[in-house]
Scaffold this motif. Structure first.
Motif, mmCIF file in Angstrom:
data_model
loop_
_atom_site.group_PDB
_atom_site.id
_atom_site.type_symbol
_atom_site.label_atom_id
_atom_site.label_comp_id
_atom_site.label_asym_id
_atom_site.label_seq_id
_atom_site.Cartn_x
_atom_site.Cartn_y
_atom_site.Cartn_z
ATOM 1 N N UNK A 75 41.037 -16.036 -10.269
ATOM 2 C CA UNK A 75 42.193 -16.527 -9.510
ATOM 3 C C UNK A 75 41.778 -17.532 -8.446
ATOM 4 N N UNK A 76 40.618 -17.293 -7.818
ATOM 5 C CA UNK A 76 40.175 -18.179 -6.756
ATOM 6 C C UNK A 76 41.048 -18.077 -5.524
ATOM 7 N N UNK A 77 40.817 -18.963 -4.576
ATOM 8 C CA UNK A 77 41.610 -19.044 -3.349
ATOM 9 C C UNK A 77 41.912 -20.517 -3.084
ATOM 10 N N UNK A 78 42.851 -20.822 -2.185
ATOM 11 C CA UNK A 78 43.091 -22.226 -1.847
ATOM 12 C C UNK A 78 41.840 -22.923 -1.320
ATOM 13 N N UNK A 79 40.976 -22.182 -0.619
ATOM 14 C CA UNK A 79 39.744 -22.764 -0.073
ATOM 15 C C UNK A 79 38.639 -22.854 -1.135
ATOM 16 N N UNK A 80 38.673 -21.972 -2.108
ATOM 17 C CA UNK A 80 37.670 -21.940 -3.180
ATOM 18 C C UNK A 80 38.398 -21.761 -4.517
ATOM 19 N N UNK A 81 39.015 -22.845 -5.014
ATOM 20 C CA UNK A 81 39.852 -22.734 -6.217
ATOM 21 C C UNK A 81 39.051 -22.321 -7.454
ATOM 22 N N UNK A 82 39.734 -21.688 -8.377
ATOM 23 C CA UNK A 82 39.108 -21.279 -9.637
ATOM 24 C C UNK A 82 38.994 -22.439 -10.606
ATOM 25 N N UNK A 83 39.841 -23.452 -10.415
ATOM 26 C CA UNK A 83 39.842 -24.622 -11.285
ATOM 27 C C UNK A 83 39.840 -25.876 -10.411
ATOM 28 N N UNK A 84 38.923 -26.781 -10.699
ATOM 29 C CA UNK A 84 38.853 -28.053 -9.977
ATOM 30 C C UNK A 84 38.708 -29.171 -10.995
ATOM 31 N N UNK A 85 39.510 -30.215 -10.835
ATOM 32 C CA UNK A 85 39.390 -31.401 -11.684
ATOM 33 C C UNK A 85 39.472 -32.637 -10.798
ATOM 34 N N UNK A 86 38.434 -33.456 -10.879
ATOM 35 C CA UNK A 86 38.361 -34.672 -10.076
ATOM 36 C C UNK A 86 37.963 -35.835 -10.969
ATOM 37 N N UNK A 87 38.481 -37.024 -10.663
ATOM 38 C CA UNK A 87 38.068 -38.210 -11.404
ATOM 39 C C UNK A 87 37.988 -39.401 -10.468
ATOM 40 N N UNK A 88 37.091 -40.319 -10.809
ATOM 41 C CA UNK A 88 36.907 -41.553 -10.057
ATOM 42 C C UNK A 88 37.152 -42.724 -11.004
ATOM 43 N N UNK A 89 37.981 -43.672 -10.577
ATOM 44 C CA UNK A 89 38.369 -44.811 -11.412
ATOM 45 C C UNK A 89 38.090 -46.114 -10.667
ATOM 46 N N UNK A 90 38.203 -47.223 -11.386
ATOM 47 C CA UNK A 90 37.857 -48.515 -10.801
ATOM 48 C C UNK A 90 38.894 -49.575 -11.183
ATOM 49 N N UNK A 91 39.256 -50.407 -10.220
ATOM 50 C CA UNK A 91 40.250 -51.441 -10.469
ATOM 51 C C UNK A 91 39.711 -52.514 -11.412
ATOM 52 N N UNK A 92 38.448 -52.881 -11.225
ATOM 53 C CA UNK A 92 37.839 -53.890 -12.098
ATOM 54 C C UNK A 92 37.072 -53.180 -13.194
ATOM 55 N N UNK A 93 37.431 -53.465 -14.449
ATOM 56 C CA UNK A 93 36.742 -52.832 -15.576
ATOM 57 C C UNK A 93 36.906 -53.705 -16.812
ATOM 58 N N UNK A 94 36.225 -53.316 -17.859
ATOM 59 C CA UNK A 94 36.305 -54.036 -19.133
ATOM 60 C C UNK A 94 37.099 -53.203 -20.136
ATOM 61 N N UNK A 95 38.028 -53.848 -20.844
ATOM 62 C CA UNK A 95 38.830 -53.220 -21.884
ATOM 63 C C UNK A 95 38.667 -54.027 -23.161
ATOM 64 N N UNK A 96 38.306 -53.343 -24.241
ATOM 65 C CA UNK A 96 38.065 -54.024 -25.531
ATOM 66 C C UNK A 96 37.088 -55.189 -25.360
ATOM 67 N N UNK A 97 36.086 -54.980 -24.475
ATOM 68 C CA UNK A 97 35.016 -55.949 -24.311
ATOM 69 C C UNK A 97 35.301 -57.094 -23.369
ATOM 70 N N UNK A 98 36.475 -57.118 -22.743
ATOM 71 C CA UNK A 98 36.821 -58.225 -21.860
ATOM 72 C C UNK A 98 37.273 -57.704 -20.491
ATOM 73 N N UNK A 99 37.043 -58.496 -19.412
ATOM 74 C CA UNK A 99 37.494 -58.074 -18.082
ATOM 75 C C UNK A 99 39.009 -57.856 -18.077
ATOM 76 N N UNK A 100 39.411 -56.746 -17.513
ATOM 77 C CA UNK A 100 40.835 -56.420 -17.458
ATOM 78 C C UNK A 100 41.508 -57.182 -16.320
ATOM 79 N N UNK A 101 42.594 -57.873 -16.638
ATOM 80 C CA UNK A 101 43.414 -58.526 -15.620
ATOM 81 C C UNK A 101 44.639 -57.655 -15.379
ATOM 82 N N UNK A 102 44.763 -57.169 -14.158
ATOM 83 C CA UNK A 102 45.881 -56.275 -13.831
ATOM 84 C C UNK A 102 47.019 -57.090 -13.209
ATOM 85 N N UNK A 103 48.271 -56.716 -13.499
ATOM 86 C CA UNK A 103 49.403 -57.406 -12.852
ATOM 87 C C UNK A 103 49.410 -57.114 -11.362
#
Length: 459
Positions: free
Chosen positions: A196-224
């Motif tokens: 069950x865990x606690x709010x201070x020590x959760x039983x489940x944690x999911x974190x992700x880090x993303x980036x604005x500049x990246x490559x998609x299908x081999x090319x730099x991604x241009x974002x609107x």
């Protein structure tokens, strides 16, 4: 058990096709599904079409406003059509004009609407599409605030009334370490019972880090440019977090219905900005200046984008933490990262994706017992995984085991869009979604929009 629905796509459309045995282009029998792409403003719209589908007509009807967004989408489709390996054969019939939505609803040249673009408009597009009796495959998020959430609930009711299927694109379910983490958690001999865990020590944690500049299908991604306006894209609290909240539900309570009014309790939420310089903004958008709608977020030439969000909440009594962070660009040789832990009474199941893992997700079983009986039990129980996924093996490490996963199971994020689309098409053929999918989509967007509301109230 599945909620019984008859879809327009494979019911009335199939009947309609009995009198029309050939398609316009190829002289082949017309396929039961036909796509209409509405206002494509995110590259995910094109990724849905990176592959061809046996049951989908090659003619795609596009309805959009004029501008760079639809052009970027069409350019990606053209590149898929002309690539040297496994080229696609999409034929895009494009209508552009201010009345693009009304035109699509009037003409109904297809039976599945694909939505991936400006999130400010998306929930309204969803509602009007299902009201018109059209199936919808929508990119996340389907709602970015509480008003959108309430409209989305109405859309699901309308979809049921009109016998159509509304579904969101949850690609992370198809990443192999996420899939295996879920399956291992169901093997009590290995995992035990979910803590069950606690709010201070959760039983489940999911974190992700993303980036604005990246490559998609081999090319730099241009974002609107609107991507950086949280009024249009949505804050980090409601955007990428929808994937992580989905994984919490999907992994902890597989195939179980979640009632957001009874099963979810928000505990805390926090929003944090990422600052971009004018040169970084130009690199990502190709725009020399900040547009007027972003001026509210600019101070001393720095653009503050509230793309980061943290939340803690309980789900059926299990305490969970979800967090998403956005940076400008990943250091050379790195990329987006994911961390996930599920704590069981016998072992923790952990996905790491850092330097030690060469920035590739790796799944570990970290045992809480060194008893010989438990070690043998793990190796014996793991045979079910080995049989289902040939080539996957256990490697003993100090704290437990590392799963050694052959490269054939790592088909990459872009390939997951076809996997989601194929699953959706299975549901269309069956005429129903699993009975837990709709209430759990509603619960997912309740969680994200409630977290944003809490964070805004606490700022």
């Amino acid at each position: 058990m599945k909620a019984k629905l008859l879809t327009v796509a494979l019911g009335s459309i199939l009947a309609l096709n009995q009198g029309c045995n050939t398609s316009k282009d190829a002289g082949q029998a017309k396929k039961p599904l036909s796509l209409m792409v509405l206002e494509p403003g995110h590259f995910h719209a094109a990724l849905v079409q990176k592959s061809m589908y046996d049951q989908v007509d090659s003619v795609v009807h596009v309805y959009a406003s004029e501008g760079p967004d639809v052009q970027a989408y069409l350019e990606k489709i053209d590149k898929y059509n002309t690539r040297s390996e496994e080229p696609t054969s999409w034929h895009e019939e494009v209508y552009t004009g201010a009345d693009y939505l009304d035109k699509m609803l009037e003409e109904k040249k297809g039976n599945v609407v694909v939505l991936a673009g400006n999130n400010q408009k998306k929930t309204d597009f969803i509602k009007k599409s299902v009201d018109a009796g059209l199936n919808v495959l929508a990119d996340k998020p389907m709602a970015i605030d509480t008003d959108g959430f309430n409209l989305l609930k109405e859309a699901f009711g309308s979809a049921q009334k009109n016998n159509v299927l509304l579904y969101d694109i949850m690609t992370e379910r198809y990443e192999i370490t996420n899939t295996l983490q879920r399956e291992l958690a169901e093997i009590s001999e290995i995992f035990g019972e979910l803590e069950k865990g606690t709010p201070q020590d959760p039983a489940v944690v999911k974190e992700s880090v993303h980036h604005f500049f990246k490559y998609i299908s081999g090319e730099p991604l241009v974002r609107p440019t609107w991507f950086f306006d949280t009024k249009q894209q949505g804050e980090g609290m409601v955007d990428v977090t929808s994937h992580l909240v989905d994984l919490v539900q999907w992994s902890c309570f597989p195939n179980e219905i979640i009632d957001y009014e009874k099963d979810i309790e928000m505990q805390s939420a926090k929003r944090i900005p990422t600052e971009l310089t004018p040169s970084q903004f130009k690199m990502v958008t190709k725009s020399d200046t900040y547009p007027e709608f972003l001026q509210k977020d600019v101070k001393d030439s720095l653009l503050s984008v509230y793309a980061n969000g943290e939340m803690t909440y309980s789900l059926k009594g299990v305490n969970a933490r979800v967090a998403v962070y956005w940076k400008y660009q990943a250091p050379e040789g790195t990329g987006d990262t994911h961390y996930s832990i599920m704590k069981g009474s016998k072992a923790n199941l952990i996905v790491r994706q850092g330097k030690e893992q060469n920035y590739k997700p790796v799944l570990y079983i970290e045992s809480k017992s060194s008893a010989d009986g438990y070690l043998k039990e793990v190796e014996e129980s793991f045979k079910a995984i080995e049989a289902k996924y040939p080539g996957i093996t256990l490697k003993k490490i100090t704290k437990g085991w590392e799963l050694v996963i052959p490269e054939k199971y790592d088909n990459g994020h872009e390939a997951h869009f076809a996997q989601v689309a194929n699953k959706y098409m299975e549901y269309l053929k069956e005429g129903a979604l699993p009975d837990w999918e709709v209430p759990n989509m509603i619960s997912k967007y309740y969680t994200t929009t409630s977290a944003l509301k809490m964070a805004m109230e606490n700022k």
